[in-house]
Design an enzyme around this catalytic site. Structure first.
Site, mmCIF file in Angstrom:
data_model
loop_
_atom_site.group_PDB
_atom_site.id
_atom_site.type_symbol
_atom_site.label_atom_id
_atom_site.label_comp_id
_atom_site.label_asym_id
_atom_site.label_seq_id
_atom_site.Cartn_x
_atom_site.Cartn_y
_atom_site.Cartn_z
ATOM 1 N N TYR A 28 0.853 -0.642 0.082
ATOM 2 C CA TYR A 28 0.536 0.253 0.002
ATOM 3 C C TYR A 28 0.686 0.826 -0.154
ATOM 4 O O TYR A 28 1.963 1.443 0.564
ATOM 5 C CB TYR A 28 -0.894 0.066 0.593
ATOM 6 C CG TYR A 28 -2.395 -0.931 1.604
ATOM 7 C CD1 TYR A 28 -2.288 -1.181 0.447
ATOM 8 C CD2 TYR A 28 -2.762 -1.813 2.376
ATOM 9 C CE1 TYR A 28 -2.879 -2.566 0.222
ATOM 10 C CE2 TYR A 28 -3.846 -2.323 2.375
ATOM 11 C CZ TYR A 28 -3.759 -2.775 1.383
ATOM 12 O OH TYR A 28 -4.548 -3.978 2.134
ATOM 13 N N LEU A 80 -18.314 -2.112 0.427
ATOM 14 C CA LEU A 80 -18.749 -0.682 -0.683
ATOM 15 C C LEU A 80 -18.658 -1.345 -1.610
ATOM 16 O O LEU A 80 -19.233 -0.680 -2.513
ATOM 17 C CB LEU A 80 -18.003 -0.145 0.308
ATOM 18 C CG LEU A 80 -18.683 0.599 1.542
ATOM 19 C CD1 LEU A 80 -18.621 1.773 1.866
ATOM 20 C CD2 LEU A 80 -20.228 0.142 1.980
ATOM 21 N N GLY A 81 -18.208 -2.627 -2.495
ATOM 22 C CA GLY A 81 -17.632 -2.610 -3.865
ATOM 23 C C GLY A 81 -16.673 -1.504 -4.095
ATOM 24 O O GLY A 81 -16.869 -1.325 -5.040
ATOM 25 N N GLY A 92 -16.714 1.201 -3.728
ATOM 26 C CA GLY A 92 -17.367 2.615 -3.580
ATOM 27 C C GLY A 92 -18.360 2.481 -4.665
ATOM 28 O O GLY A 92 -19.366 3.570 -4.303
ATOM 29 N N LEU A 124 -20.677 1.039 -4.113
ATOM 30 C CA LEU A 124 -22.209 0.739 -2.729
ATOM 31 C C LEU A 124 -22.982 1.590 -2.060
ATOM 32 O O LEU A 124 -23.359 1.963 -1.481
ATOM 33 C CB LEU A 124 -22.124 -1.006 -2.759
ATOM 34 C CG LEU A 124 -22.199 -1.428 -3.394
ATOM 35 C CD1 LEU A 124 -22.158 -2.539 -1.846
ATOM 36 C CD2 LEU A 124 -23.749 -2.052 -3.416
ATOM 37 N N THR A 125 -21.352 3.134 -2.631
ATOM 38 C CA THR A 125 -22.738 4.335 -1.873
ATOM 39 C C THR A 125 -22.975 5.064 -2.574
ATOM 40 O O THR A 125 -23.883 6.271 -2.321
ATOM 41 C CB THR A 125 -20.687 5.577 -2.023
ATOM 42 O OG1 THR A 125 -20.090 5.247 -2.905
ATOM 43 C CG2 THR A 125 -19.544 4.390 -0.349
ATOM 44 N N GLY A 126 -23.951 4.118 -3.887
ATOM 45 C CA GLY A 126 -24.333 5.350 -5.452
ATOM 46 C C GLY A 126 -23.446 5.659 -5.897
ATOM 47 O O GLY A 126 -23.967 6.515 -6.377
#
Length: 346
Positions: A53, A220-221, A223, A225-227
């Site tokens: 990372y 959250l996939g 991001g 799944l935040t929409g």
């Protein structure tokens, strides 16, 4: 927030873990400290890093995340923080890891060198959970496990785990541990979310029957799944926005696995369910991950404190049977929104 054991080890952690993949790139050091401080104040005691990372990895930034986490760790009582990190492993054709000359097989020399380097960057004399970031199925499992076992015996590592591993790979390693009387994997860290539910099949059964804990990453996939990608949006600064606009072939392929018509349609349906129960789709997604019996701790990421606060709303959210039924209906109507989960090349 509940506390759960990692496999059959002596380590018990909060059922939400703070991921650090963005620290040192999308989040600068000051922001990273603020995010970790907020997580710690909220009761989270489990923090997950990796020598590779921040992501996307590069030779210039390799190890920066561990350095940031190490400096933050010095501000806390070391015994009150459960710290996980990872040795890279091979790139499996996606890329050549920019460390140790690109030679990242999981052999004794690489494992010992990687562990020493992580300990130095993290400014600690032990790692609570040391994981293989990617498996090396071309090696004898016992060779990797012998080196990891020696680190446990030396007191540099408390428990070991794997990441991005197949059901076969996990079982093969558990078999080798038993046959050769070596340390065994207590955890497996794989991609698991409402747009990638594959872990509910074979891997969940391995975890239940063998006493191994799943540590889901990307609940959250990435991001999705935040929409924030719905309606064709490509929000500035978002990882998949950058991949889709400026990324190379591999990065664009990865982004399309996550951001596609099926995943966005699933997200839209889940947003309706979340609104009906008075919460966000972010909190819904994290809460759903936490409620699986084979999951010990769900790893959340954040590049701002506000993002973290939204995920933390899941800490006390329990989804009732009706909500779970409605979520399952979405999966039946739109199965496997992510067409593959990155393990095909192993």
């Amino acid at each position: 927030m509940e506390r759960k054991r990692l496999g059959k080890s002596g380590i018990v952690v909060t059922d939400i873990c703070m991921g650090t993949m963005t620290f040192g790139l999308q989040a600068d050091e000051a922001t990273s400290f603020a995010v970790m401080d907020r997580a710690y104040e909220a009761g989270i005691d489990f923090f997950d890093a990796a020598e590779m990372y921040p992501v996307p990895p590069s030779a210039e930034r390799f190890g920066i995340t561990e350095q940031i986490v190490g400096r933050w760790l010095k501000t806390k009582n070391r015994g009150e923080v459960i710290l996980a990190t990872k040795i890279t492993g091979p790139g499996h054709g996606w890329f050549r890891p920019p460390i140790r000359g690109g030679f990242t097989a999981l052999d004794r020399r690489q494992i010992f060198q990687a562990c020493e380097d992580s300990l130095r960057r993290l400014q600690t004399d032990y790692i609570d959970l040391y994981q293989t970031h990617w498996p090396d199925h071309g090696m004898r499992q016992e060779d990797t496990l012998e080196a990891l076992t020696d680190l446990v015996k030396q007191g540099k590592v408390r428990a070991i785990g794997c990441s991005n591993e197949t059901s076969w790979g996990l079982m093969k390693n558990l078999w080798a541990s038993e046959k050769h009387h070596l340390a065994r994997f207590d955890t497996v860290q794989n991609n698991f979310s409402l747009i990638n539910r594959r872990c509910q099949n074979e891997l969940a059964q391995v975890c239940r029957m063998e006493g191994v804990s799943l540590l889901p990453y990307s609940p959250l996939g990435g991001g999705v799944l935040t929409g924030k990608y719905n309606g064709g949006a490509l929000p500035p600064g978002a990882r998949f926005s950058e991949y889709l606009v400026n990324g190379g072939e591999r990065q664009q392929r990865m982004a399309r696995r996550f951001v596609n018509d099926r995943s966005l349609a699933t997200t839209a349906r889940l947003m309706e369910i979340a609104a009906d129960i008075g919460t966000s789709v972010t909190a819904l997604s994290v809460a759903w991950s936490r409620q699986h019996d084979f999951v010990a701790s769900t790893i959340i990421g954040a590049t701002t404190v506000d993002q973290l606060n939204e995920s933390l709303q899941a800490a006390e959210l329990i989804l009732d049977a009706e909500t779970l039924r409605r979520i399952d209906e979405v999966e039946v109507e739109i199965p496997n929104p992510m067409t593959e989960d990155g393990l095909r090349r192993l």
